[in-house]
Design a protein around this motif. Structure first.
Motif, PDB file in Angstrom:
ATOM      1  N   GLY A   1       0.797  -1.218   0.000  1.00 55.67           N
ATOM      2  CA  GLY A   1       0.000   0.000   0.000  1.00 55.67           C
ATOM      3  C   GLY A   1       0.832   1.272   0.000  1.00 55.67           C
ATOM      4  O   GLY A   1       2.029   1.269   0.300  1.00 55.67           O
TER       5      GLY A   1
ATOM      6  N   ARG B   1      -0.833   6.237   3.482  1.00 51.39           N
ATOM      7  CA  ARG B   1      -2.028   5.752   4.169  1.00 51.39           C
ATOM      8  C   ARG B   1      -1.916   5.815   5.688  1.00 51.39           C
ATOM      9  O   ARG B   1      -2.924   5.817   6.389  1.00 51.39           O
ATOM     10  N   TRP B   2      -0.714   5.843   6.203  1.00 48.59           N
ATOM     11  CA  TRP B   2      -0.551   5.729   7.653  1.00 48.59           C
ATOM     12  C   TRP B   2       0.015   6.991   8.295  1.00 48.59           C
ATOM     13  O   TRP B   2       0.438   6.975   9.434  1.00 48.59           O
TER      14      TRP B   2
ATOM     15  N   LEU C   1      -4.993   9.714  12.031  1.00 47.03           N
ATOM     16  CA  LEU C   1      -5.733   8.635  11.402  1.00 47.03           C
ATOM     17  C   LEU C   1      -7.233   8.819  11.605  1.00 47.03           C
ATOM     18  O   LEU C   1      -7.685   9.320  12.634  1.00 47.03           O
TER      19      LEU C   1
ATOM     20  N   ASP D   1      -8.419   3.341  10.498  1.00 48.38           N
ATOM     21  CA  ASP D   1      -7.116   2.746  10.237  1.00 48.38           C
ATOM     22  C   ASP D   1      -6.433   3.368   9.021  1.00 48.38           C
ATOM     23  O   ASP D   1      -5.528   2.776   8.439  1.00 48.38           O
ATOM     24  N   CYS D   2      -6.838   4.579   8.627  1.00 45.24           N
ATOM     25  CA  CYS D   2      -6.268   5.218   7.447  1.00 45.24           C
ATOM     26  C   CYS D   2      -6.022   6.691   7.738  1.00 45.24           C
ATOM     27  O   CYS D   2      -6.770   7.330   8.490  1.00 45.24           O
ATOM     28  N   SER D   3      -4.970   7.237   7.138  1.00 44.45           N
ATOM     29  CA  SER D   3      -4.692   8.658   7.264  1.00 44.45           C
ATOM     30  C   SER D   3      -5.890   9.474   6.792  1.00 44.45           C
ATOM     31  O   SER D   3      -6.453   9.238   5.718  1.00 44.45           O
TER      32      SER D   3
ATOM     33  N   PHE E   1      -5.063  11.206   3.489  1.00 46.77           N
ATOM     34  CA  PHE E   1      -5.102  10.270   2.372  1.00 46.77           C
ATOM     35  C   PHE E   1      -6.540   9.926   2.020  1.00 46.77           C
ATOM     36  O   PHE E   1      -6.932   9.911   0.850  1.00 46.77           O
ATOM     37  N   SER E   2      -7.363   9.691   3.036  1.00 52.98           N
ATOM     38  CA  SER E   2      -8.759   9.342   2.801  1.00 52.98           C
ATOM     39  C   SER E   2      -9.506  10.468   2.109  1.00 52.98           C
ATOM     40  O   SER E   2     -10.380  10.223   1.264  1.00 52.98           O
TER      41      SER E   2
ATOM     42  N   ALA F   1     -10.646   8.035  -0.741  1.00 49.07           N
ATOM     43  CA  ALA F   1     -11.731   7.169  -0.290  1.00 49.07           C
ATOM     44  C   ALA F   1     -12.593   6.759  -1.482  1.00 49.07           C
ATOM     45  O   ALA F   1     -12.862   7.553  -2.385  1.00 49.07           O
TER      46      ALA F   1
ATOM     47  N   THR G   1     -15.776   7.269   6.595  1.00 50.27           N
ATOM     48  CA  THR G   1     -14.542   8.036   6.441  1.00 50.27           C
ATOM     49  C   THR G   1     -13.904   8.403   7.770  1.00 50.27           C
ATOM     50  O   THR G   1     -12.685   8.485   7.863  1.00 50.27           O
TER      51      THR G   1
END
Length: 607
Positions: A329, A333-334, A338, A341-343, A346-347, A351, A595
């Motif tokens: 990945g 993402r991290w 957060l 479980d995702c930044s 990033f989301s 998303a 989200t």
């Protein structure tokens, strides 16, 4: 094509940008005609679905968070000295009309689109909004980022810019993504590795936090050296360095994007046209309504902001967007904070995009990308210059076997440096090279890039509009295209005067007893009218006049100004309020389980 605008409440800059892009998008395409085939129409206004009186660009910047994010690095909310939100809205309007052209050619009965400057502003701060609202759900704020509070940007240390000054009075912006190069650069300037290391985290996080509180020792080390010495250190360590000039004019004025038609479909492709140009595929519209790109597929291999935002826009327009990520990945993402479980950042851009992992350093990984591109309508990447050719995944490699493909490259500098190697293609260097770093600040401030990622956002939007133009051309010609866009080509869209503006105290947010207020255009232009509202005040300088606003609350001043026929806008200094304020209920979606953070709704309404 001459889209129709409402004569009343039309933002002129947004309309001009939309018209320019629409002329560039379809200079030679025939107009549709016949019953039900009239020219697509658009409306662009100031507030759109936002339930507030927003009479101009500055009011939008104040209400929607742009002043707060841009001003973080210098200690308090501050307007951008350019009509940035209006430019974003103009691009959105052009996207809406071009998407309608594609939709109507594919048999979808969509005829008009609406957007607004406020929706453009909200889209531009989407990553920051996601981070602020996710932080409430994921524990304490990450280090070196501004805490959410009603104090907002005022709680931040002043001087949080990355711009360096030299002993011979030059101002420079440096860029690197390599911590070892960063450490070596500062070692050549006499800075100990441990001290240089303290600056690395805020330097890298400035893309996410819009503030860069470097240790003072680093600024002092730069001021002990000449520009030539800094350039030599940068050259020897592989760091990109550009001098920040005071001229706001663009260094170059490239076209927003360059569209190069692909090869004409050859006989074998014509016999298999149903695979070369895929028909509508099942898709779930984001809003439950029919969207212009429903049934089209985009494959993207992108990172950071510019490329993912282009894919995000195409997805909001209805396309299925598939991401290619490395094994394990995308590392982005991290990054904190957060949301689940995702930044959150990033989301905000990715998303809803299904992911296929492929190792592009291997032959099987590259073959997987070719297969994905062969089944797509659009292939989009923002790889470094030359990488596509080295991988055998350039337009010249993919278009001959798939002549209906739209192949899009979102770069940093395009061909702005000719045969010379370009600097690292990131937002802040693009602001410097394009003159935007000077244009965004008034004349009494030293020129420096905004640490809000202005060109990343605008570059992603321009790339998406180039893709839409290529899809519209494909519907008319049956041929795919290569689309080239860049951060500097996007920055050149932003209109600016020949000289940086000179502001008075009334051109800045005014501190009240409980926040900040931004005066409307009539009050800014007529200090005498404001003076009459101050109890018992005689003639005074605008600085002293502005200081008296701290005696009353924001609401009290808003009411008093309204009674005098003057407008004013409370300055948003807490982005989390966007998810709670009734005025933004139709423009901003609150955090939800899918989200974990707030997000702007799609910035168009189609009918």
């Amino acid at each position: 094509m001459t889209p129709h605008l409402r004569a009343a409440a039309r933002p002129d800059v947004a309309a001009a940008i939309a018209g320019r892009l629409l002329r560039h998008a379809a200079p030679d395409l025939p107009e549709t005609s016949g019953p039900g085939r009239e020219t697509p129409r658009y409306t662009v206004d100031w507030a759109g679905p936002v339930g507030a009186d927003l009479p101009d660009e500055r009011a939008v910047q104040a209400a929607c968070g742009l002043m707060q994010v841009h001003g973080r690095a210098t200690g308090g909310p501050l307007p951008l000295a350019v009509d940035y939100a209006s430019v974003v809205a103009g691009v959105l309007a052009a996207q809406g009309v071009t998407a309608l052209r594609v939709a109507r050619a594919r048999g979808l009965d969509l005829r008009e689109v609406r957007t607004s400057v406020a929706q453009g502003a909200l889209l531009a701060i989407g990553q920051y909004l996601a981070a602020e609202t996710a932080r409430d759900n994921s524990g304490p704020p990450e280090p070196d980022s501004p805490p959410p509070s009603t104090a907002g940007a005022d709680a931040l240390p002043a001087g949080g810019l990355a711009t360096l000054e030299t002993s011979d009075d030059a101002r420079v912006e440096v860029e690197t993504l390599d911590p070892l190069a960063w450490r070596e650069f500062w070692a050549r300037l006499g800075v100990a590795p441990a001290l240089a290391g303290r600056g690395w985290l805020p330097f890298q996080q400035r893309f996410a936090t819009a503030v860069c509180p470097l240790p003072d020792e680093l600024h002092r080390a730069a001021r002990r050296r000449t520009l030539a010495e800094l350039r030599a250190a940068a050259h020897r360590t592989g760091i990109s360095l550009l001098t920040v000039g005071s001229d706001p004019a663009p260094a170059v004025r490239p076209a927003a994007w360059c569209l190069t038609p692909g090869p004409a479909p050859f006989p074998r492709a014509r016999r298999h046209q149903h695979t070369a140009v895929p028909g509508p595929r099942p898709a779930v519209p984001l809003s439950g309504a029919v969207l212009p790109l429903t049934g089209l597929r985009v494959v993207e291999s992108t990172r950071r902001v510019q490329g993912p935002l282009a894919g995000h826009v195409l997805r909001m327009l209805g396309a299925e967007v598939v991401r290619i990520e490395p094994p394990g990945g995308d590392p982005m993402r991290w990054l904190p904070p957060l949301a689940g479980d995702c930044s959150a950042r990033f989301s905000a851009l990715n998303a809803g995009k299904p992911v296929v992992e492929a190792d592009l350093t291997t032959a099987p990984g590259r073959a997987m990308v070719r297969a994905l591109a062969a089944a797509a309508d659009v292939f989009l990447h923002n790889w470094a210059p030359g990488k596509a050719a080295r991988l055998g995944l350039d337009a010249s490699d993919l278009l001959p076997d798939h002549p209906a493909l739209v192949y899009a490259w979102a770069s940093g500098f395009g061909d702005a440096f000719g045969d010379r190697p370009p600097p690292l293609g990131t937002d802040y260097l693009a602001q410097v090279h394009s003159g935007l770093a000077a244009a965004v600040r008034p004349a009494d401030q030293p020129p420096a890039p905004s640490l809000m990622t202005l060109t990343d956002v605008l570059g992603g939007l321009v790339c998406a509009q180039g893709v839409l133009a290529a899809l519209a051309a494909r519907e008319a010609t049956g041929r795919g295209s290569r689309v080239d866009s860049s951060l500097v080509s996007a920055a050149a869209l932003v209109p600016r005067s020949a000289h940086r503006p000179r502001w008075t105290a009334l051109d800045r947010p005014l501190r009240t007893a409980d926040g900040h207020l931004y005066l409307g255009p009539e009050a800014r232009a007529c200090p005498e009218a404001v003076l009459r509202l101050l109890d018992g005040a005689g003639p005074m300088a605008t600085e002293h006049l502005a200081a008296r606003f701290s005696r009353r609350t924001t609401e009290e001043w808003t009411v008093r100004l309204a009674e005098a026929g003057l407008t004013a806008t409370p300055v948003l200094t807490d982005l989390t309020a966007l998810a709670r304020a009734p005025a933004f209920r139709a423009a901003v979606a609150p955090p939800d389980p899918s989200t974990g953070h707030a997000r702007p709704y799609a910035p168009w309404e189609f009918a």
